[in-house]
Write an enzyme that holds these catalytic residues in place. Structure first.
Site, short mmCIF file in Angstrom:
data_model
loop_
_atom_site.label_atom_id
_atom_site.label_comp_id
_atom_site.label_asym_id
_atom_site.label_seq_id
_atom_site.Cartn_x
_atom_site.Cartn_y
_atom_site.Cartn_z
N HIS A 353 1.10 -1.71 -0.48
CA HIS A 353 0.34 0.01 0.08
C HIS A 353 1.00 0.91 -0.12
CE1 HIS A 353 -4.28 -1.95 1.15
NE2 HIS A 353 -3.32 -2.70 1.65
N LYS A 544 -8.22 14.05 4.52
CA LYS A 544 -7.26 12.28 4.70
C LYS A 544 -6.65 12.51 6.08
CE LYS A 544 -6.61 13.67 0.14
NZ LYS A 544 -6.93 12.53 -0.40
N ARG A 545 -5.38 11.76 6.14
CA ARG A 545 -5.14 12.01 7.33
C ARG A 545 -4.39 12.95 6.75
NH1 ARG A 545 -3.62 7.41 11.37
NH2 ARG A 545 -2.06 9.37 12.20
N LYS A 550 0.36 14.10 1.04
CA LYS A 550 -1.12 14.83 0.31
C LYS A 550 -0.91 16.27 0.34
CE LYS A 550 -2.99 10.67 3.22
NZ LYS A 550 -3.23 10.09 2.16
N THR A 652 -8.76 6.63 -2.19
CA THR A 652 -10.05 6.17 -2.11
C THR A 652 -10.88 7.32 -1.64
OG1 THR A 652 -9.56 5.21 0.41
CG2 THR A 652 -9.47 3.93 -1.34
N LYS A 656 -15.20 8.32 -2.88
CA LYS A 656 -16.07 8.37 -2.76
C LYS A 656 -16.20 9.87 -3.23
CE LYS A 656 -13.67 6.27 0.95
NZ LYS A 656 -13.15 5.81 1.76
C1 26W Z 1 1.24 1.55 11.91
C2 26W Z 1 1.99 1.62 10.27
C3 26W Z 1 1.27 1.96 9.24
C4 26W Z 1 1.89 1.56 8.27
C5 26W Z 1 1.30 2.17 6.78
C6 26W Z 1 0.19 2.03 9.62
C7 26W Z 1 -0.55 1.83 8.19
C8 26W Z 1 -0.26 2.16 7.02
C9 26W Z 1 -0.50 2.15 6.07
C10 26W Z 1 0.19 1.73 4.72
C11 26W Z 1 -1.40 3.04 5.19
C12 26W Z 1 -2.30 3.65 4.55
O1 26W Z 1 -3.40 3.44 4.93
N1 26W Z 1 -2.46 3.59 2.98
C13 26W Z 1 -2.92 3.33 2.26
O2 26W Z 1 -4.03 2.79 1.34
C14 26W Z 1 -4.49 3.41 0.66
C15 26W Z 1 -5.97 1.81 0.53
O3 26W Z 1 -4.65 1.50 -0.62
C16 26W Z 1 -4.42 4.00 -0.61
O4 26W Z 1 -5.60 4.32 -1.16
C17 26W Z 1 -3.53 5.36 -0.45
O5 26W Z 1 -2.77 5.94 -1.43
C18 26W Z 1 -2.41 4.65 0.89
O6 26W Z 1 -1.86 5.79 1.23
#
Ligand code: 26W
Length: 808
Positions: A353, A544-545, A550, A652, A656
């Site tokens: 991801h 978004k975060r 971003k 995503t 939406k």
């Molecule tokens: C706690 C560590 C951690 C590190 C990375 C937790 C979660 C992550 C994820 C990789 C962050 C994330 O949510 N990535 C997003 O995934 C979405 C679904 O595929 C994409 O649409 C986003 O672009 C991507 O940033």
């Protein structure tokens, strides 16, 4: 009585019965929360029935199943979705209206299940919805966090985090499975008795199953989300307890049970703490035991595991499953290594991801040795055999081998979880076309040279049930009247709208829906921030975060530019605009928190400047999450998707927003590219550097200062921020943010994209002035979002990765 009124009469009776039996209040005294619980019990009973039948069916047909392993499931509320799936929304609304409440008020009493950070977690929740809807035999597996994503409050402009005790009053949607519990072991050492390895663990915790039922739509099938709770073994603390040392007893209990206490609130930077590794192994070990037990019960052997079981790794967080499955097959079931490895590879698949190298998980070898000594040995053996094979592919190329190795040998030795995931899977995918291409061109290039066929793309999607049907009932009923109701399960049907673009009556109806959604959003903004905004303004949304890549800061630069331009030209024909932000910053992410504060400081200046009035407002909606998103998405006119090209894997929220009729202003990044291809260049605003240009500029030596010197309005904006115009009581507050752009290299190239962004925003204004032209383009956007249904995504995973036929 008609059948519908019989149905609502019997549902009303069922609600009153539940009020008395489960909630313990009389029908007259029931509060909204009591009603929420009672309605949930009624729905739960009906879902239970479907559940039992689905399980029996899958068992007797010896179905091949997919198991989606994920540390995060960002579900949000369950009630409206469950009622819609059961087809009892109207009856339930009538039932609660007898108690003088609306169904919406009652549903609002349910806390969000926020067991995820952002995109990855919400994607997992959309996938569960689609798996159930497509009748795919499936389970989600994760952790039953006692505390989910932190709640965000804003105190004098700064983010404050509060714990999220979503289970404090219990949840009606979970089914504790008292009889389903597995031991999970940690620590100790490994004894080798000839061929056999025996793990002499030093600690053990029980994983107890809690199931959430996931209803499918337009089907009687349901799916299961099984979440594990860590429970200290009863015998352990008894010794202390019996001697009267309650403090010690509690401490021992805590040491074990902290595993499932709290979601790591980190997005995009991996949390390198021991507790996180324990969480990862904890839910993987419990899930693998559960899956193997079910398989043996149904098939009597593990030799055909890969024929009946697909396990999917949602990012590398569950990657330790590769070593765990090898351990169980070889050490506990005496399977020969080579046979086990074949089964393993054919069972697992992995989704990446993120491309950002700093976000890739690695664990120190020493930590892995301490927590999971046997798994470390297994990883070393997998690595040795893998590197031996790879060496034959490119003899003598040590750099190649060093990059492929599961162990990073530079500095403190570390286990690379992405490499383990790739080697242990038969398929690896990215989440948009661009992202999947970049994976094989950059971070996984060496693996792609070795195994080109292993890599593939699965562009993300979102569930139309939650993100259109539930979030936007106004648009949903307009669609039902115009094109029929099949779009809920066949989102491609939206294409039929294209013939309505030139129908003025339809356009007016479409505009009226948007207008009322904006009024609803404006009411939420006033409730949550105290700021009044006019629904006649253009609603410009970035939710978004909060993360530097971003580029919320680029958006702020545009807002300040506009502010200064309005002051300089107060009588020009300004399109009134409300710029809306929402999102959480990781608690340790200093720059992200500073951006939140800047948004508030700039907002206070602009929103209170009498010269500006309704021409421009800037608001930050606190505590962004699934339920807040359900209010924001339908009310947006403009969707901000402005990450530096090549950094957002997919996105995503972009889907939406477009699905709800917002036009996108965005970079050539992630799924924006595919949105553009589907809606057409004239119906989206794309600006800025493309990925190859970003890479070339980085290589050629990017000089942000040139943009500052060369663009008067950019200079004025940066000077205003760094000079303290928005923080007069502390003029230096934002110096670090501006310095990072001017002197720190502007890592995400905001200054390089500024001019093109501001110019494109002017095009947005001109189009918005022609409200009919804008509406046409918004309708075309909705009409072409069919491909971004998570039903399409899941059908593709099922066919091309999991090898399970679906009805789609
Ligand atoms: C706690 C560590 C951690 C590190 C990375 C937790 C979660 C992550 C994820 C990789 C962050 C994330 O949510 N990535 C997003 O995934 C979405 C679904 O595929 C994409 O649409 C986003 O672009 C991507 O940033």
């Amino acid at each position: 009585m008609s059948t519908t009124s019989t149905a609502s009469a019997s549902l009303r009776a069922a609600i009153d019965e539940q009020l008395l039996k489960t909630v313990g209040v009389s029908a007259q005294d029931a509060t909204q929360t009591d009603l929420m619980k009672a309605v949930a019990q009624v729905a739960r009973a009906q879902l239970s029935q479907r559940w039992v039948e689905t399980q029996a069916h899958d068992r007797s047909s010896q179905a091949r199943r997919v198991y989606y392993l994920s540390m995060e499931f960002l579900i949000g509320r369950t009630m409206s979705n469950a009622l819609a799936a059961l087809g009892i929304t109207d009856a339930a609304a009538k039932g609660v209206s007898e108690h003088a409440h609306t169904l919406e008020e009652v549903c609002d009493r349910e806390p969000d299940a926020a067991l995820g950070n952002g995109g990855l977690g919400r994607l997992a929740a959309c996938f569960l919805d689609s798996m159930a809807t497509l009748d795919l035999p499936s389970f989600g597996y994760g952790i039953r966090y006692e505390y989910g994503m932190f709640a965000q409050d804003i105190v004098r402009g700064t983010q404050v985090e509060y714990p999220d005790p979503w289970l404090a009053d219990g949840t009606p949607w979970e089914f504790p499975r008292a009889d389903i519990s597995f031991p999970v072991r940690f620590g100790g050492w490994v004894e080798h008795l000839g061929e056999r390895a025996v793990w002499r663990h030093s600690a053990e915790v029980a994983a107890k199953a809690y199931d959430m039922v996931i209803p499918g739509h337009a089907t009687d099938k349901v799916s299961t989300l099984r979440l594990w709770k860590a429970v200290a073994p009863a015998h352990l603390d008894l010794a202390a307890f019996n001697t009267g040392d309650y403090g010690r007893a509690a401490q021992v209990k805590n040491e074990f049970e902290n595993i499932s206490w709290v979601l790591y609130p980190n997005d995009s930077t991996p949390a390198g703490r021991e507790l996180r590794l324990r969480q990862e192994y904890f839910f993987v070990a419990a899930s693998v035991q559960d899956i193997l037990q079910r398989h043996i019960l149904e098939h009597g052997t593990l030799a055909n595991l890969h024929e009946k079981v697909a396990m999917h790794l949602n990012d590398t967080h569950p990657a330790i499953a590769v070593a765990e499955l090898m351990r169980v097959l070889c050490d506990e079931h005496s399977m020969p290594w080579a046979q086990a490895w074949e089964i393993c590879k054919n069972t697992f698949s992995y989704t990446n991801h993120t491309l950002m190298p700093e976000a890739l998980e690695t664990w120190p070898v020493a930590l892995m040795q301490h927590v999971l000594p046997r798994h470390l040995e297994i990883i070393f053996r997998i690595n040795a055999e893998f590197l031996e094979m790879a060496a034959k592919f490119r003899p003598g190329d040590n750099g190649f081998l060093a990059r492929l190795s599961l162990i990073d040998e530079a500095g403190e030795r570390r286990v690379r979880m992405a490499n383990l995931s790739i080697v242990g899977s038969h398929k690896v995918n990215g989440v948009s076309a661009l992202h999947s291409d970049l994976l094989v061109e950059t971070i996984f290039a060496d693996f792609a040279a070795l195994w080109p066929d292993r890599f593939t793309n699965m562009t993300n999607g979102v569930t139309p049930r939650r993100w259109l049907s539930q979030a936007n009932p106004g648009l949903a009923s307009l669609l039902d009247e115009t094109i029929g109701s099949e779009w809920r399960i066949k989102l491609d049907k939206l294409k039929l709208l294209e013939s309505k673009v030139d129908d003025a009556a339809f356009r007016d109806a479409f505009k009226a829906v948007k207008r009322s959604n904006k009024a609803r959003l404006a009411a939420h903004i006033e409730r949550s921030t105290g700021i009044k905004v006019s629904p006649d303004s253009l609603f410009d949304v970035q939710v978004k975060r909060i993360h530097e890549y971003k580029r919320q800061l680029l958006n702020v630069l545009h807002v300040i530019t506009r502010y200064q331009d309005i002051l300089a030209n107060p009588n020009a024909d300004w399109v009134p605009r409300v710029t809306i932000f929402a999102g959480k910053a990781a608690s340790s992410y200093v720059a992200a928190k500073s951006i939140i504060r800047l948004i508030h400081d700039v907002g206070s200046v602009i929103n209170n400047d009498p010269r500006i009035g309704d021409k421009l407002k800037l608001v930050f909606i606190p505590n962004y999450g699934v339920s807040v998103a359900e209010i924001i998405m339908p009310g947006a006119d403009l969707s901000e998707q402005i990450s530096t090209a090549g950094t957002e894997a997919s996105g995503t929220g972009n889907m939406k927003l477009a699905l709800n009729g917002a036009l996108t202003i965005g970079t050539d990044d992630g799924a924006n590219i595919e949105i553009r291809q589907n809606v057409g260049d004239d119906n989206i605003f794309i600006f800025g550097l493309r990925t190859p240009e970003v890479l070339a500029l980085k290589r050629g030596g990017y000089q942000p200062m040139r943009h500052y010197e060369g663009n008067r309005s950019l200079k004025a904006v940066l000077d205003a921020i760094s000079g303290g115009q928005f923080s007069p009581e502390e003029p230096g507050r934002y110096r670090p943010l501006v310095d990072a752009l001017l002197w720190g290299g502007d890592h995400y190239m905001l200054l390089a994209d500024y001019e093109s962004y501001v110019a494109t925003q002017a095009k947005v204004d001109s189009l918005y002035r022609q409200s009919d032209e804008w509406a046409k383009r918004a309708i075309i956007n909705v009409a072409n979002m069919g491909v971004f249904s998570s039903d399409r995504t899941i059908a593709q995973y099922a066919k091309e990765i999991w090898g399970i036929p679906t009805k789609a």
